[in-house]
Write an enzyme that holds these catalytic residues in place. Sequence first.
Site, PDB file in Angstrom:
ATOM      1  N   HIS A   1       0.864  -1.179   0.000  1.00 22.39           N
ATOM      2  CA  HIS A   1       0.000   0.000   0.000  1.00 22.39           C
ATOM      3  C   HIS A   1       0.898   1.225   0.000  1.00 22.39           C
ATOM      4  CE1 HIS A   1      -3.091   2.919   1.002  1.00 22.39           C
ATOM      5  NE2 HIS A   1      -4.012   1.979   0.846  1.00 22.39           N
ATOM      6  N   ASP A   2       0.796   2.034  -1.058  1.00 25.78           N
ATOM      7  CA  ASP A   2       1.748   3.130  -1.229  1.00 25.78           C
ATOM      8  C   ASP A   2       1.593   4.253  -0.208  1.00 25.78           C
ATOM      9  OD1 ASP A   2      -0.705   3.834  -2.314  1.00 25.78           O
ATOM     10  OD2 ASP A   2       0.061   4.213  -4.334  1.00 25.78           O
TER      11      ASP A   2
ATOM     12  N   HIS B   1     -11.506  27.388 -48.662  1.00 26.50           N
ATOM     13  CA  HIS B   1     -11.771  26.115 -49.330  1.00 26.50           C
ATOM     14  C   HIS B   1     -10.597  25.732 -50.241  1.00 26.50           C
ATOM     15  CE1 HIS B   1     -15.899  26.541 -47.915  1.00 26.50           C
ATOM     16  NE2 HIS B   1     -15.823  27.787 -48.338  1.00 26.50           N
TER      17      HIS B   1
ATOM     18  N   SER C   1      15.922  14.047 -46.119  1.00 26.04           N
ATOM     19  CA  SER C   1      15.386  12.797 -46.636  1.00 26.04           C
ATOM     20  C   SER C   1      16.538  11.833 -46.871  1.00 26.04           C
ATOM     21  CB  SER C   1      14.635  13.042 -47.951  1.00 26.04           C
ATOM     22  OG  SER C   1      14.390  11.829 -48.636  1.00 26.04           O
TER      23      SER C   1
END
Length: 446
Positions: A89-90, A168, A293
Site C-alpha cells: 500500500h503506497d 476552401h 530525406s
Amino acid sequence: MPTALQAISPIDGRYRSKVDRLADFFSESALIRYRVLVEVEYFIALSESGIPQLQPLSEDKEDQLRALYREFNDSHAQAIKDIEKVTNHDVKAVEYFLKQKFDELGLEKHKEFIHFGLTSQDVNNTAIPLSIKDAIDAVYLPELDNLKESLNQLAIAWKEIPLLARTHGQPASPTRLGKEFYVFVVRLEEQLEMLDRVQHAAKFGGATGNYNAHHVAYPQINWQHFGEDFVENRLGLKHSFPTTQIEHYDHMASLFDTLKRINTILIDLDRDIWTYISMDYFKQKIKKGEIGSSAMPHKVNPIDFENSEGNLGIANALFEHLSAKLPISRLQRDLTDSTVLRNVGVPIAHTVLAFKATLKGLGKLLLNEEKIAEDLENNWAVVAEAIQTILRREAYPNPYEALKELTRTNEKITGDSIARFIDNLHVDESIKQEMRAISPRSFTGI
C-alpha cells in the site's frame, strides 16, 4: 537501471532531456514527495487545531518536519518503496516512513496523529492536484508563453506583408501575413484566460467525505472548517465539499479540456504553417550536417511542425480520456481513478514537447516574399469582390453577375483584363479611378 535506449515510452527515452523538468512533478519519486508534503502539513495543522493531546509546534520543530519534503530525495523515495514491498500500500508506506522520522525527531508520542482520520484518497486527492498546479505554473505556462510571444513577434514583423488568402483551398480576398499569425495569438490568449479561471480542487474529508472519524474522536472541532482552511490556505487548492471518498474531478476535467483546446489551436497553426511551407511561402533555415530525406538530398522537411502535430494529437487523446473518465466513479468510489491519475504527466509531457517543436520550427522560417508576391500577381480575380461591392454601392445593375461572368472562365484574369472591364463600365470616371487603384496587394482590409 534501464537506459534511455530501453525505455518503453519515448517520454522517458528519446525525449527525456526535453521534458526532464516534469519529473519534479510527475515521477514516482515526485508523487511520494507530494504525499509526504501533505502528511507533514496536515500534522502541523492538527497541532494547531485545538486537539488536547497536541500542542502547537515550535518554529524549529516545524522546520525539521518541513525539511522531510523540502530535502526529499530519491533515497527517501526508495526507502518508502521498500516499505511498500511489505505493506503493498503506497500511502501507508509513507505513513510508516514518517513514523520512523518522528522517532528520530523526538516526536514519537505524537506519531499516531500522522494520517489521523484520513483515507489514502485524502492524501492522493491533495498531492496530485498540487503537483499538477505546480507543473502548470513552473513548466507548462512558461513554455506556452515563449511560444505565444514568438508568434506575436512574427505577427508584428509581418504585419504589412500582403498575402493571398485561401478559403476552401481556393484563392480568396487577400489578407496580411502578420494578421493571420495574430489570429493564433488572440486565440491562445483567450484560452489562457479560461485556464486561469480553472480551479485546482482537492478532496479532504475522511473515508466517505463526511469527516466521520474526525468527528467521532473530537466532536467539538469544526472539521469542515478545518479541512477548508487546510486545503485552501495551507496547500493553495480549492476545497471540494461535499464529496464521496474521492475528489469528483470536475475541475480537473475542465483543466484537461482547456489544455486540449489549446492543443487543438496549435494543431491548426502547425497545419497552416506546414501548408504555407508546401506552397513555398516559407523556406527553412538549413543546419549544416542535417538530412531532410534519406533518398532525396534536396529536401528540407517541415519536421518540427509535424512532430508538434503528432505530439499534440497523442496528448489530446489522453486528455480526452482523463476528462471523460475521472468524473465517473461507482457509488462512493472505485479504484479506476487511481490508475488513470498516474498518467496525468504523460499528456502534459507530450504537450511541452509540441510547444518546443513548434517554437523551433518558427525560428527556422524564412519568408519568401517573392513567391507570395507572385501568387498575388497571378490571382487578379480576387479583386472582383472589391469592384462588385463598389458597384453595389453605386447602384450599378447586377454587379455581382457582371463580375461572375468576367471571372468564372478558364481564361487567366490579369491586371489588364480587370482594367479593360473597368474601362467598359458605365460609371463616372472618379469611380473608375477608385477601382483602378485596387490590386491584390492593396485589397487587404483593415
